[in-house]
Design an enzyme around this catalytic site. Structure first.
Site, PDB file in Angstrom:
ATOM      1  N   LYS A 152      24.023  18.750 -67.994  1.00  0.00           N
ATOM      2  CA  LYS A 152      24.926  19.694 -67.237  1.00  0.00           C
ATOM      3  C   LYS A 152      25.671  18.569 -66.273  1.00  0.00           C
ATOM      4  O   LYS A 152      25.107  17.739 -65.650  1.00  0.00           O
ATOM      5  CB  LYS A 152      24.107  20.526 -66.206  1.00  0.00           C
ATOM      6  CG  LYS A 152      25.276  21.404 -65.448  1.00  0.00           C
ATOM      7  CD  LYS A 152      24.481  22.396 -64.659  1.00  0.00           C
ATOM      8  CE  LYS A 152      24.102  21.892 -63.282  1.00  0.00           C
ATOM      9  NZ  LYS A 152      25.370  21.850 -62.346  1.00  0.00           N
ATOM     10  N   LYS A 194      32.848  26.322 -63.001  1.00  0.00           N
ATOM     11  CA  LYS A 194      32.924  27.635 -62.217  1.00  0.00           C
ATOM     12  C   LYS A 194      34.342  28.027 -62.017  1.00  0.00           C
ATOM     13  O   LYS A 194      34.816  28.248 -61.152  1.00  0.00           O
ATOM     14  CB  LYS A 194      32.104  27.889 -60.987  1.00  0.00           C
ATOM     15  CG  LYS A 194      30.742  27.551 -61.188  1.00  0.00           C
ATOM     16  CD  LYS A 194      29.897  27.635 -59.918  1.00  0.00           C
ATOM     17  CE  LYS A 194      28.469  27.251 -60.125  1.00  0.00           C
ATOM     18  NZ  LYS A 194      28.090  26.034 -60.372  1.00  0.00           N
ATOM     19  N   ASP A 228      40.457  31.668 -61.906  1.00  0.00           N
ATOM     20  CA  ASP A 228      41.853  31.399 -61.682  1.00  0.00           C
ATOM     21  C   ASP A 228      42.424  32.624 -62.688  1.00  0.00           C
ATOM     22  O   ASP A 228      41.644  33.684 -63.348  1.00  0.00           O
ATOM     23  CB  ASP A 228      42.377  30.205 -62.606  1.00  0.00           C
ATOM     24  CG  ASP A 228      43.604  29.662 -61.508  1.00  0.00           C
ATOM     25  OD1 ASP A 228      44.520  30.284 -61.513  1.00  0.00           O
ATOM     26  OD2 ASP A 228      43.475  28.531 -61.358  1.00  0.00           O
ATOM     27  N   THR A 240      24.062  31.991 -55.391  1.00  0.00           N
ATOM     28  CA  THR A 240      22.692  32.152 -54.727  1.00  0.00           C
ATOM     29  C   THR A 240      22.819  31.819 -53.301  1.00  0.00           C
ATOM     30  O   THR A 240      21.978  31.927 -52.276  1.00  0.00           O
ATOM     31  CB  THR A 240      21.499  31.353 -55.333  1.00  0.00           C
ATOM     32  OG1 THR A 240      22.157  29.945 -55.584  1.00  0.00           O
ATOM     33  CG2 THR A 240      21.338  31.764 -56.696  1.00  0.00           C
ATOM     34  N   ARG A 276      16.751  17.043 -59.971  1.00  0.00           N
ATOM     35  CA  ARG A 276      16.055  16.122 -58.992  1.00  0.00           C
ATOM     36  C   ARG A 276      14.791  15.813 -59.609  1.00  0.00           C
ATOM     37  O   ARG A 276      14.193  14.455 -59.470  1.00  0.00           O
ATOM     38  CB  ARG A 276      15.946  16.337 -57.502  1.00  0.00           C
ATOM     39  CG  ARG A 276      17.464  16.018 -56.991  1.00  0.00           C
ATOM     40  CD  ARG A 276      17.696  16.762 -55.714  1.00  0.00           C
ATOM     41  NE  ARG A 276      17.815  18.186 -55.974  1.00  0.00           N
ATOM     42  CZ  ARG A 276      18.110  18.925 -54.873  1.00  0.00           C
ATOM     43  NH1 ARG A 276      18.253  18.611 -53.559  1.00  0.00           N
ATOM     44  NH2 ARG A 276      18.165  20.346 -55.204  1.00  0.00           N
ATOM     45  N   ASP A 283      29.994  22.627 -65.963  1.00  0.00           N
ATOM     46  CA  ASP A 283      29.597  23.618 -64.928  1.00  0.00           C
ATOM     47  C   ASP A 283      30.793  23.490 -63.891  1.00  0.00           C
ATOM     48  O   ASP A 283      30.744  22.998 -62.774  1.00  0.00           O
ATOM     49  CB  ASP A 283      28.594  23.508 -64.363  1.00  0.00           C
ATOM     50  CG  ASP A 283      28.132  24.407 -63.294  1.00  0.00           C
ATOM     51  OD1 ASP A 283      28.734  25.574 -63.379  1.00  0.00           O
ATOM     52  OD2 ASP A 283      27.045  24.456 -62.411  1.00  0.00           O
TER      53      ASP A 283
END
Ligand code: C5P
Length: 230
Positions: A31, A60, A63, A118, A210, A58
């Site tokens: 990603k 997002k 528009d 989230t 991570r 990614d």
């Protein structure tokens, strides 16, 4: 069989390529998000594709339909495999993204909709005019809306995937971040699930950053998570 996607949350193309090489054959999907793309642009997408990997871009998008359509087309030309849009962009925008993807046939970028970030709680939703609704119910409503208008799947919490899967058509993609192997550092993630639970809930793709990137042996950390995915 769910797929593991490693979130390449690094700042430079060199670091990204070094991580992909270090992880090697263990993982085939990466990603690239706003931080790395804003720093390095399409070159970093090409570099990861040139290493034979799939790319989830990614960014997002949110528009007007024409702009999103053209941006998805640009992603398709780069060979991107997954892209994200905000479902609140509306049905014409979602359809425009799906139509641009379809121009590339089966190889086109699959469009994932973000429902409710989230980071937002009930009072944040009220601030932007969505009143009287729990975030979980808003997630479900937006998931139905986005997939009804052409989105191929959703980015969602592993804790909500089972509820969404029960309500949506077979074949819908469920891409879940917030995954932590048992005993791993949670970092700033608040609602985590283990790889096994994410898969059990119905996730088709798990996004992990991570726990793999920061490991002394990232390939071994990735293989350990794959083993836990079953
Ligand atoms: O390092 P970690 O495994 O927490 O990385 C998760 C990735 O998924 C990050 O790139 C993060 O931005 C992304 N993400 C997330 N939660 C969301 C949406 C995206 O963690 N709700």
């Amino acid at each position: 069989m769910a797929e593991l996607i490693v979130a390449l949350d690094v700042q430079t193309r060199e670091e990204a390529v070094a991580k992909v090489r270090a992880i090697g054959d263990a993982v085939g999907f990466y990603k690239i998000g706003l931080e790395l793309f804003t720093a390095e642009g399409p070159d970093v997408v090409k570099a990861v594709k040139d290493l034979g990997k799939k790319v989830f871009l990614d960014l997002k998008f949110h528009d007007i339909p024409r702009t999103v359509e053209r941006a998805v087309r640009s992603g398709g030309k780069l060979g991107v495999d997954l892209m994200t849009i905000h479902s609140v962009g509306g049905k014409a925008m979602i359809r425009a993204a799906a139509d641009a993807s379809a121009e590339f046939g089966a190889a086109g970028p699959k469009i994932l909709a973000v429902t409710v970030l989230t980071s937002l709680d009930r009072s944040d939703l009220e601030d932007v005019g969505i009143t009287g609704r729990d975030p979980a119910d808003q997630v479900l409503a937006m998931a139905k809306f986005a997939t009804a208008h052409g989105a191929h799947g959703l980015v969602c919490s592993p804790q909500e995937v089972a509820r969404l899967k029960a309500a949506l058509a077979a074949g819908t993609l469920f891409v879940t971040p917030g995954v932590r192997p048992a005993g791993a550092a949670v970092g700033d993630q608040k609602r985590v699930a283990t790889p096994a639970d994410a898969v059990k809930g119905g996730a088709t793709h798990l996004v992990v950053g991570r726990p793999i990137l920061a490991a002394a042996d990232p390939a071994a950390a990735a293989r350990d998570i794959l083993a836990q995915m079953g």
